[in-house]
Enzyme design. Structure first.
Site, PDB file in Angstrom:
ATOM      1  N   LYS A  99     -18.512   0.316  -8.527  1.00 43.30           N
ATOM      2  CA  LYS A  99     -18.404   0.523  -7.087  1.00 43.30           C
ATOM      3  C   LYS A  99     -18.721   1.986  -6.828  1.00 43.30           C
ATOM      4  CE  LYS A  99     -15.308   0.532  -3.135  1.00 43.30           C
ATOM      5  NZ  LYS A  99     -13.896   0.577  -2.686  1.00 43.30           N
ATOM      6  N   GLY A 160      -7.758   3.743   4.122  1.00 39.44           N
ATOM      7  CA  GLY A 160      -6.318   3.892   4.219  1.00 39.44           C
ATOM      8  C   GLY A 160      -5.740   3.939   5.620  1.00 39.44           C
ATOM      9  N   ALA A 186     -12.293  -1.075   3.182  1.00 39.72           N
ATOM     10  CA  ALA A 186     -11.605   0.066   3.786  1.00 39.72           C
ATOM     11  C   ALA A 186     -11.185  -0.210   5.227  1.00 39.72           C
ATOM     12  CB  ALA A 186     -12.458   1.328   3.737  1.00 39.72           C
ATOM     13  N   GLY A 187      -9.934   0.152   5.505  1.00 44.27           N
ATOM     14  CA  GLY A 187      -9.414   0.107   6.866  1.00 44.27           C
ATOM     15  C   GLY A 187      -8.770  -1.195   7.282  1.00 44.27           C
ATOM     16  N   ASN A 208      -6.633  -2.551  -0.271  1.00 40.82           N
ATOM     17  CA  ASN A 208      -5.731  -1.867  -1.186  1.00 40.82           C
ATOM     18  C   ASN A 208      -4.453  -1.430  -0.467  1.00 40.82           C
ATOM     19  OD1 ASN A 208      -6.076   0.881  -3.624  1.00 40.82           O
ATOM     20  ND2 ASN A 208      -4.418  -0.504  -3.238  1.00 40.82           N
ATOM     21  N   THR A 209      -4.559  -0.418   0.389  1.00 40.07           N
ATOM     22  CA  THR A 209      -3.374   0.189   0.991  1.00 40.07           C
ATOM     23  C   THR A 209      -2.468  -0.817   1.678  1.00 40.07           C
ATOM     24  OG1 THR A 209      -4.560   2.276   1.319  1.00 40.07           O
ATOM     25  CG2 THR A 209      -2.562   1.937   2.614  1.00 40.07           C
TER      26      THR A 209
END
Length: 261
Positions: A99, A160, A186-187, A208-209
């Site tokens: 990635k 994040g 992301a986001g 993830n977050t």
């Protein structure tokens, strides 16, 4: 059948999970297992790449026969740094999938389009299967595709932030224009965000977050998995348009004739 194939590999789940920010390796392992995710990303900067087989350390927590352990170049600020990390990762046993992340700005962590395009071409020429993290720019997506990217990973919102699909319009155009899998990355902060991305026609989502810092990461991982499945099913069965939207109301039951003898 509805298959997700990136490079020469088929994936059973359209949910990709990151391994950062979890309270412990055990929680991370349980969450990824419960979610059924096919891909787990790991930052190469967090791995001791001096070890002969650094990937073996991760096998203690993640079974490489069940998951693609996808190394990322997070922290790289230019193409040269990303290439060095990717090459070290391959030598350490992580294989050819990578990635690609290049974000020189420490505040917003937005990907550098020029350096990402440069690194994509160089890594592809070296046999890497490049999954390119990028801003949601349809024309850049076409350039990356031509440079050899195996998958395009546009951000829904900055890393994040959990703000969801702020780039919805551009991602929709990318999905329409490109012939590579589009993985929204992301986001994404809620399962509903993931479902919305899949309803648009995204090939997969990366989270993830939102999972790692949840009160119950395992339950949140399962919730995202269900949302991904629901969104994909909606996309495949929506008919003429992904949303089925109309300007006019349409009764679900007949409004005339039901009182007639």
């Amino acid at each position: 059948m509805d298959k997700l194939i990136i490079g020469n590999r088929e994936f059973g789940s359209r949910l990709f999970l990151g391994t950062g920010k979890f309270s412990s390796p055990q929680v991370m392992r349980e969450t990824i297992s419960a979610s059924g995710a096919s891909v787990a990303t790991v930052a190469l900067r967090r791995v001791n790449l001096k070890e002969k087989d650094a990937s073996a350390d991760l096998a203690e927590h993640l079974d490489p026969s069940k998951y693609l352990i996808l190394p990322n170049t997070s922290g790289a600020t230019c193409a040269e740094e990303a290439l060095r990390l990717a090459r070290l990762g391959r030598e350490a046993g992580f294989g050819n999938f990578v990635k690609l992340e290049i974000h020189p700005d420490p505040n917003y962590l937005l990907p550098d389009p020029v350096e990402t395009l440069k690194a994509t071409k160089m890594l592809s020429d070296e046999g890497f299967v490049v999954m390119a993290y990028m801003s949601a720019d349809p024309m850049l997506a076409l350039r990356l595709q031509d440079a050899g990217a195996a998958a395009l990973m546009p951000l829904g919102a900055p890393i994040g932030t959990n703000r969801g699909l702020e780039t919805r319009g551009q991602i929709s155009i990318m999905i329409d224009m490109c012939d590579r899998p589009v993985v929204v990355d992301a986001g994404l902060g809620l399962p509903s965000h993931a479902a919305a991305a899949m309803e648009m026609g995204a090939a997969a989502v990366m989270v993830n977050t939102a999972v790692a810092v949840a009160r119950d990461p395992v339950s949140m991982g399962v919730a995202f998995a269900k949302a991904v499945e629901a969104g994909r099913a909606a996309y495949l069965n929506a008919g003429a348009s992904a949303s089925g939207e109309s300007l006019f109301a349409s009764a679900t039951s007949p409004l005339t004739g039901f009182l007639e003898k």
